[in-house]
Design an enzyme around this catalytic site. Structure first.
Site, PDB file in Angstrom:
ATOM      1  N   ASP A 147       0.862  -1.175   0.000  1.00  0.00           N
ATOM      2  CA  ASP A 147       0.000   0.000   0.000  1.00  0.00           C
ATOM      3  C   ASP A 147       0.900   1.226   0.000  1.00  0.00           C
ATOM      4  O   ASP A 147       2.060   1.155   0.444  1.00  0.00           O
ATOM      5  CB  ASP A 147      -0.900  -0.018   1.229  1.00  0.00           C
ATOM      6  CG  ASP A 147      -1.742   1.230   1.345  1.00  0.00           C
ATOM      7  OD1 ASP A 147      -2.466   1.544   0.391  1.00  0.00           O
ATOM      8  OD2 ASP A 147      -1.628   1.906   2.385  1.00  0.00           O
TER       9      ASP A 147
ATOM     10  N   CYS B  69      -6.213   2.663  -8.099  1.00  0.00           N
ATOM     11  CA  CYS B  69      -7.636   2.655  -8.425  1.00  0.00           C
ATOM     12  C   CYS B  69      -8.158   4.086  -8.348  1.00  0.00           C
ATOM     13  O   CYS B  69      -8.113   4.704  -7.270  1.00  0.00           O
ATOM     14  CB  CYS B  69      -8.405   1.762  -7.458  1.00  0.00           C
ATOM     15  SG  CYS B  69     -10.201   1.908  -7.624  1.00  0.00           S
TER      16      CYS B  69
ATOM     17  N   ASP C 252       0.024   4.960   0.920  1.00  0.00           N
ATOM     18  CA  ASP C 252      -0.127   5.987   1.947  1.00  0.00           C
ATOM     19  C   ASP C 252      -0.184   5.377   3.340  1.00  0.00           C
ATOM     20  O   ASP C 252      -0.987   4.474   3.615  1.00  0.00           O
ATOM     21  CB  ASP C 252      -1.388   6.813   1.678  1.00  0.00           C
ATOM     22  CG  ASP C 252      -1.326   7.489   0.312  1.00  0.00           C
ATOM     23  OD1 ASP C 252      -0.220   7.915  -0.076  1.00  0.00           O
ATOM     24  OD2 ASP C 252      -2.372   7.560  -0.371  1.00  0.00           O
TER      25      ASP C 252
ATOM     26  N   CYS D 108     -16.297  -0.919  -8.924  1.00  0.00           N
ATOM     27  CA  CYS D 108     -15.184  -1.432  -9.736  1.00  0.00           C
ATOM     28  C   CYS D 108     -14.636  -2.706  -9.089  1.00  0.00           C
ATOM     29  O   CYS D 108     -14.929  -3.033  -7.944  1.00  0.00           O
ATOM     30  CB  CYS D 108     -14.086  -0.389  -9.862  1.00  0.00           C
ATOM     31  SG  CYS D 108     -13.235  -0.050  -8.292  1.00  0.00           S
TER      32      CYS D 108
END
Length: 505
Positions: free
Chosen positions: A340, A417, A342, A425
């Site tokens: 990931d 994304c 952040d 989505c």
């Protein structure tokens, strides 16, 4: 023929005509034809389309491997294949007109224990003069064992061994490494009757000096295969010990020079002795390279200059290899760690579109570098709903990502994304879409992937994709998320140790 031909290339302009001729020769060769020809475009950035000939009705497919080197390019090629055998060719060889027929004959009826078949390679030498140092070095390819200028492997064996070791980023040693691993696993490698010609490419003045980078790859071979790897790979003893002696003499002469300039007798004697030793070693090396060559003024000058530069270059690359591969383990196939972004790799700044605000998390660079030393591929999968909300643009995300690479080093694959939570989505975490795309782009499987993140949806996305998830909690991680996580680590360093501990023991 149940065989796919894989040709990696970086699209060098000087070789585009050769590549087109190679593909034309295979596509237009006699029956039986290969099932498919896969050209792996290993240019780091998109460029002009590669010059592909008319396939004559036979399938030529181009895939990209992202500029990660020939080992990774070949891995991308064989993983895209669907046949029992995969034959690898260099992009600068010229197959004989009957190469496809002889390939089929070489592979037909081989016993199951035969994992690979090597073609015959010849390197034409010039007529009417002695070969240059570079030409003589290239001629060694004709005597080398298991080189991928023309080498076919069973696809199942490649899968068993994890393919080529992608820590070899140059076209050097990765073929010998794979062969040694195949032999150690109990497989046989045989020689076939097909034949290719490997022309000598033009080389610049410093080509022999640049080639010394292979000394770092030799360290990886030593770490993985032990001190007897040269004999098992059919390699003669190298010149590293002599280069160390030469470089040490030169360094000693430089160290004694200040005392000699001050008039010290001891310093003068030491400087003279060391300089003499360096001169004798360098002269011997130069003469050995000049004597068998054409002895033209240009060749003599090149040998004299590069013979002085090669020893320190070789020693320097050896030291670099010792540092880079100090804890190397045998290659076990592609291994991917996705992060990931952040609050995992960088401090979270909500909807950040400003590269100047990027601040790495503590220990992030060291953790990523440790993975790189083990040949692990690194990616980032990040939800960026600010794009859908209109707070930032996709271009802003890419600029921030570019700054992350400036601070933390190369990232092999980025996926983000741009959708919001209600868009439905398949890519927004906790759905697995980004992880599946990233792993597929790196030629691996979700089962060969670990995902490291700071909140529950990172771990849920990993589980949905079939990957391993490791939670590194921060102040925003909920207690319930920590309780549900199968694996947690207090920081990035510890998370990386969890990954490597399972991978290398």
């Amino acid at each position: 023929m149940s065989c796919t031909v894989v040709v990696p290339t970086i699209g060098r302009p000087s070789l585009r005509t050769v590549l087109a001729a190679l593909l034309d020769s295979i596509a237009g060769g006699p029956e039986p034809a290969p099932h498919e020809i896969i050209v792996v475009d290993d240019r780091p950035a998109h460029g002009a389309p590669l010059p592909l000939p008319d396939s004559g009705g036979r399938r030529i497919r181009v895939i990209r491997s992202g500029g990660r080197g020939p080992a990774a390019a070949r891995n991308a090629g064989w993983r895209a294949a669907a046949t029992e055998w995969v034959a690898f060719l260099d992009d600068d060889v010229v197959p004989d007109p009957d190469w496809t027929r002889r390939l089929a004959a070489d592979l037909a009826g081989l016993p199951p224990k035969a994992a690979g078949s090597q073609g015959r390679v010849s390197v034409p030498m010039p007529d009417g003069r002695r070969p240059t140092d570079w030409e003589r070095n290239t001629a060694g390819l004709a005597r080398a064992d298991w080189i991928t200028a023309d080498m076919a492997y069973r696809r199942g064996v490649l899968a068993e061994l994890g393919g080529f070791d992608e820590r070899f980023r140059r076209a050097y040693r990765e073929d010998a490494d794979l062969a040694l691993r195949a032999l150690a696993a109990g497989h046989d490698l045989v020689r076939g009757e097909r034949h290719v010609t490997h022309p000598v490419r033009a080389a610049g003045f410093w080509a022999s000096v640049r080639a010394q980078a292979g000394n770092a790859d030799d360290v990886l071979m030593w770490r993985v295969h032990g001190p007897g790897w040269r004999a098992r790979a059919g390699e003669g003893r190298g010149l590293l010990r002599r280069h160390v002696l030469t470089a040490a003499a030169g360094l000693a002469a430089l160290a004694a020079a200040p005392a000699a300039l001050r008039g010290s007798r001891a310093g003068t004697a030491a400087a003279a002795l060391a300089a003499g030793g360096w001169a004798l070693c360098t002269a011997r090396f130069a003469v050995e390279r000049i004597r068998p060559g054409p002895r033209t003024p240009g060749e003599v000058l090149k040998m004299a200059v590069t013979s002085a530069v090669i020893p320190p270059a070789a020693v320097g690359h050896r030291i670099r290899g010792l540092l880079a591969h100090r804890d190397a383990r045998p290659w076990a196939g592609p291994w991917v760690v996705l992060f990931d972004r952040d609050d995992t790799l960088i401090r979270d700044v909500p909807y950040n579109g400003d590269p100047a605000l990027v601040e790495p998390m503590p220990g992030a660079r060291r953790a990523l570098d440790r993975l790189r030393r083990h040949g692990v591929r690194i990616g980032v999968v990040s939800n960026q709903s600010g794009v859908a909300k209109g707070r930032i643009t996709a271009g802003d995300v890419r600029r921030v990502n570019a700054r992350v690479e400036e601070l933390l080093g190369r990232i092999d694959v980025w996926e983000f994304c741009p959708h919001d939570g209600d868009d439905g989505c398949e890519c927004r975490k906790p759905r697995p879409g980004m992880i599946e795309r990233a792993v597929r782009r790196l030629g691996a499987l979700p089962s060969d992937c670990a995902v490291i993140g700071d909140i529950g949806r990172d771990i849920e996305a990993a589980a949905a994709a079939g990957a391993r998830g490791i939670l590194v909690p921060t102040v925003r991680t909920r207690p319930a998320e920590i309780a549900r996580a199968l694996e947690t680590a207090p920081d990035l360093r510890a998370a990386v140790e969890l990954v490597l501990g399972r991978r290398t023991r």
